[in-house]
Design an enzyme around this catalytic site. Structure first.
Site, PDB file in Angstrom:
ATOM      1  N   GLU A 280       7.665   6.240  30.112  1.00 28.00           N
ATOM      2  CA  GLU A 280       6.803   5.491  29.105  1.00 28.00           C
ATOM      3  C   GLU A 280       5.895   6.481  28.429  1.00 28.00           C
ATOM      4  O   GLU A 280       5.410   6.624  27.081  1.00 28.00           O
ATOM      5  CB  GLU A 280       6.146   4.148  29.536  1.00 28.00           C
ATOM      6  CG  GLU A 280       6.991   3.154  30.005  1.00 28.00           C
ATOM      7  CD  GLU A 280       7.958   2.689  28.742  1.00 28.00           C
ATOM      8  OE1 GLU A 280       7.258   2.595  27.786  1.00 28.00           O
ATOM      9  OE2 GLU A 280       9.110   2.525  28.954  1.00 28.00           O
ATOM     10  N   TRP A 283       7.782   8.462  26.035  1.00 27.53           N
ATOM     11  CA  TRP A 283       7.932   7.746  24.517  1.00 27.53           C
ATOM     12  C   TRP A 283       6.492   7.985  23.703  1.00 27.53           C
ATOM     13  O   TRP A 283       6.594   8.412  22.537  1.00 27.53           O
ATOM     14  CB  TRP A 283       8.099   5.914  24.755  1.00 27.53           C
ATOM     15  CG  TRP A 283       9.385   5.842  25.000  1.00 27.53           C
ATOM     16  CD1 TRP A 283      10.070   5.698  26.113  1.00 27.53           C
ATOM     17  CD2 TRP A 283      10.634   5.764  23.963  1.00 27.53           C
ATOM     18  NE1 TRP A 283      11.370   5.133  25.831  1.00 27.53           N
ATOM     19  CE2 TRP A 283      11.713   5.312  24.456  1.00 27.53           C
ATOM     20  CE3 TRP A 283      10.356   5.879  22.480  1.00 27.53           C
ATOM     21  CZ2 TRP A 283      12.872   5.056  23.943  1.00 27.53           C
ATOM     22  CZ3 TRP A 283      11.614   5.780  21.931  1.00 27.53           C
ATOM     23  CH2 TRP A 283      12.698   5.245  22.476  1.00 27.53           C
ATOM     24  N   TRP A 311      14.488  -6.470   1.097  1.00 26.11           N
ATOM     25  CA  TRP A 311      13.540  -7.242   1.860  1.00 26.11           C
ATOM     26  C   TRP A 311      13.274  -8.632   0.834  1.00 26.11           C
ATOM     27  O   TRP A 311      13.232  -8.666  -0.288  1.00 26.11           O
ATOM     28  CB  TRP A 311      12.197  -6.417   1.825  1.00 26.11           C
ATOM     29  CG  TRP A 311      12.374  -5.122   2.694  1.00 26.11           C
ATOM     30  CD1 TRP A 311      12.148  -3.927   2.261  1.00 26.11           C
ATOM     31  CD2 TRP A 311      12.708  -5.012   4.121  1.00 26.11           C
ATOM     32  NE1 TRP A 311      12.386  -2.779   3.114  1.00 26.11           N
ATOM     33  CE2 TRP A 311      12.835  -3.644   4.478  1.00 26.11           C
ATOM     34  CE3 TRP A 311      12.553  -5.849   5.147  1.00 26.11           C
ATOM     35  CZ2 TRP A 311      13.127  -3.174   5.461  1.00 26.11           C
ATOM     36  CZ3 TRP A 311      12.996  -5.422   6.443  1.00 26.11           C
ATOM     37  CH2 TRP A 311      13.418  -4.080   6.759  1.00 26.11           C
ATOM     38  N   ASN A 346       4.456  -5.317  25.344  1.00 36.09           N
ATOM     39  CA  ASN A 346       5.296  -4.533  24.697  1.00 36.09           C
ATOM     40  C   ASN A 346       6.738  -5.317  24.508  1.00 36.09           C
ATOM     41  O   ASN A 346       7.587  -5.244  23.558  1.00 36.09           O
ATOM     42  CB  ASN A 346       5.669  -3.167  25.416  1.00 36.09           C
ATOM     43  CG  ASN A 346       6.751  -2.442  24.366  1.00 36.09           C
ATOM     44  OD1 ASN A 346       6.257  -1.800  23.568  1.00 36.09           O
ATOM     45  ND2 ASN A 346       7.846  -2.066  25.108  1.00 36.09           N
ATOM     46  N   TRP A 364       8.930  -3.640   7.029  1.00 40.56           N
ATOM     47  CA  TRP A 364       8.314  -3.248   8.529  1.00 40.56           C
ATOM     48  C   TRP A 364       6.701  -2.832   7.947  1.00 40.56           C
ATOM     49  O   TRP A 364       5.997  -2.796   8.873  1.00 40.56           O
ATOM     50  CB  TRP A 364       9.067  -2.465   9.110  1.00 40.56           C
ATOM     51  CG  TRP A 364       9.494  -1.175   8.208  1.00 40.56           C
ATOM     52  CD1 TRP A 364      10.297  -0.916   7.545  1.00 40.56           C
ATOM     53  CD2 TRP A 364       8.364   0.069   8.290  1.00 40.56           C
ATOM     54  NE1 TRP A 364      10.449   0.467   6.811  1.00 40.56           N
ATOM     55  CE2 TRP A 364       9.227   1.084   7.323  1.00 40.56           C
ATOM     56  CE3 TRP A 364       7.301   0.512   9.056  1.00 40.56           C
ATOM     57  CZ2 TRP A 364       8.782   2.339   7.104  1.00 40.56           C
ATOM     58  CZ3 TRP A 364       6.975   1.834   8.631  1.00 40.56           C
ATOM     59  CH2 TRP A 364       7.668   2.806   7.839  1.00 40.56           C
ATOM     60  N   TRP A 387       7.682   0.241  14.689  1.00 37.35           N
ATOM     61  CA  TRP A 387       8.231  -0.433  13.588  1.00 37.35           C
ATOM     62  C   TRP A 387       9.368  -0.208  13.077  1.00 37.35           C
ATOM     63  O   TRP A 387      10.322  -0.925  12.805  1.00 37.35           O
ATOM     64  CB  TRP A 387       7.184  -0.692  12.676  1.00 37.35           C
ATOM     65  CG  TRP A 387       6.189  -1.488  13.145  1.00 37.35           C
ATOM     66  CD1 TRP A 387       4.908  -1.793  13.827  1.00 37.35           C
ATOM     67  CD2 TRP A 387       6.230  -3.213  12.928  1.00 37.35           C
ATOM     68  NE1 TRP A 387       4.338  -2.809  14.078  1.00 37.35           N
ATOM     69  CE2 TRP A 387       5.415  -3.943  13.489  1.00 37.35           C
ATOM     70  CE3 TRP A 387       7.369  -4.006  12.370  1.00 37.35           C
ATOM     71  CZ2 TRP A 387       5.307  -5.263  13.564  1.00 37.35           C
ATOM     72  CZ3 TRP A 387       7.174  -5.508  12.498  1.00 37.35           C
ATOM     73  CH2 TRP A 387       6.076  -6.137  13.087  1.00 37.35           C
TER      74      TRP A 387
END
Length: 480
Positions: A280, A283, A311, A346, A364, A387
């Protein structure tokens, strides 16, 4: 003649493992002048949002107290940064300015301008790596390109290791009394309306708070990390993200302390949990790597096909999502946790992002902006990567056909309904079998729980199955 150096704090609000601070103290200087400059205009649309400002308010107070305990003090000024530094150089007689590097596009642009300006004034400048393990330009594929997929990125860098963190100084030079400062109160970082109480009750910003949080995680949660990190009803994660964002603790400190803890407590099973936790941190490194190499991604999709994605522009749906009034319990619980605490688990971040971008087909960028304003750990790199991952248009993105079913997410990761009951008290008396799909509950179950759909709790604003099909159809239009 005495030589003074200005230490420019930004998002490195700590004294231990602070390379710029250590270099300033070890250099040929008689005095170090610590300064924080408030200059939100230089960050454009990505100046700290409301929840971040609450955090920063407390964090600056903690840093100021820590400096005073070492015999120094924090000088606070308002920007523009170049003007503030020029004034402070004149007041202090400083011949150098040191800082730790940041990697978001507007900060890089600003720092280059500052360095050029100071170089022209014959002021020494030096910047240092403090907030990442691996700077973005030091990592590339065998073809000399930036990584766009996490697993090979982490495989390439995780074997490099890391140096031991730098110790906190025992003392610091006194700051010349004639150098004036604003107070933290003068920055007016707190909200004008009293909505921040629950955030302040939930968190302890500052360097000490960061290390306390890490120790609690290691002692209470690491041994079950793989099992508990996806369960939002338990404290199974580290909650270090806001501390890392503001630099109250460094990733090097986190991994170094993890290694120490494992030497004392680690069996094979614990080490497997530790590897998952370390990834993590990886990331976070990957997010900054992607943002550095693709600086347009906060506003534009990495996958250019999504420039033409149809969209929906559903403003009513966006408002219901923001308010936690979608009629989908797991989504509403996540959004309400966010509003109350400035944080969201998360698992819920992925769930609510998938719902917004795929079931509602709202772009987004709207979700990214809402998170930016409401998360205490809103970080441009992490927020952008997350996102775009959820929408299917970014680095290492989830395939577009992977659409989270929020009801199934609840049944899997909140099987007893404890998380939903905490944040959606309207459903508190509904049994676990139906709490994640109240629209499918028999009338008798709803009545006994005191629920009237459409009155005490909303009907779903969208059909999950039909909206999934519509999202897949929309993707087909841009697929090729």
């Amino acid at each position: 003649m005495k030589k003074r150096v200005i230490l420019w704090f930004r998002r490195d609000l700590r004294l231990a493992d602070n390379p710029a601070l250590r270099a300033a103290l070890d250099g040929d200087f008689d005095s170090v002048v610590p300064v924080y400059i408030q200059a939100p205009d230089e960050l454009g649309d990505w100046a700290p949002g409301g929840a971040q400002r609450v955090w920063l308010d407390d964090s600056l107070r903690a840093l100021s107290n820590a400096l005073e305990a070492l015999g120094s003090r924090l000088v606070i000024r308002r920007g523009p940064s170049i003007d503030a530094l020029d004034t402070l150089i004149e007041e202090s007689g400083a011949t150098a300015v040191y800082w730790n590097r940041l990697y978001d596009p507007l900060t890089i642009e600003r720092d280059k301008a500052v360095k050029q300006h100071l170089d022209e004034q014959d002021i020494e400048t030096a910047s240092f790596r403090a907030n990442l393990l691996y700077e973005p330009w030091t990592v590339e594929t065998k073809q000399g390109q930036p990584y766009k997929v996490f697993t090979p990125f982490w495989k390439a860098v995780s074997g490099r290791g890391h140096d031991a963190p730098l110790a906190e100084p025992e003392r610091m030079p006194e700051v010349w009394s004639r150098i004036g400062t604003l107070s933290v109160d003068d920055l007016a970082l707190g909200p004008t309306l009293n909505w921040d109480k629950s955030i302040r009750e939930t968190w302890t910003p500052g360097e000490d708070g960061a290390h306390d949080r890490l120790e609690r995680f290691l002692d209470a949660a690491l041994n079950g990390y793989d099992d508990d990190r996806d369960r939002p009803s338990v404290a199974g994660t580290s909650y270090l993200s806001p501390h890392l964002h503001w630099g109250e603790i460094s990733p090097r400190q986190v991994l170094h302390r993890l290694d120490e803890w494992l030497d004392d407590h680690g069996g094979r099973n614990v080490r497997e949990h530790a590897d998952s936790f370390s990834s993590e941190i990886g990331w976070r490194e990957f997010a900054h790597h992607v943002l550095y190499h693709f600086p347009d991604t906060p506003t534009r999709p990495l996958d250019p096909r999504f420039e033409d994605f149809p969209w929906s522009g559903d403003e009513d749906g966006l408002a219901c999502w923001q308010q936690g009034q979608t009629g989908i319990p797991m989504v509403d619980a996540g959004m309400r946790e966010l509003w109350a605490t400035g944080y969201m688990h998360n698992r819920l971040r992925m769930t609510v992002a998938s719902f917004l971008t795929k079931n509602l087909r709202v772009a987004w960028q709207h979700g990214e902006r809402w998170f930016w304003d409401t998360l205490v750990d809103a970080d441009l790199a992490n927020n952008t990567l997350g996102w775009q991952w959820a929408a299917g248009c970014g680095a290492d993105a989830a395939p577009f056909f992977r659409i989270f079913n929020p009801a199934r997410q609840g049944e899997r990761f909140d099987a007893d309904g404890d998380y939903v009951r905490r944040w959606v008290p309207e459903l508190a008396k509904l049994d676990a079998k139906h709490i994640h799909r109240p629209w499918a509950a028999p009338a008798s179950a709803l009545k006994s729980a005191g629920i009237t759909l459409g009155t005490t709790y909303p009907e779903p604003i969208v059909d999950l199955k039909a909206s999934r099909r519509e999202a897949l159809d929309a993707f087909e239009k841009i697929k090729n």
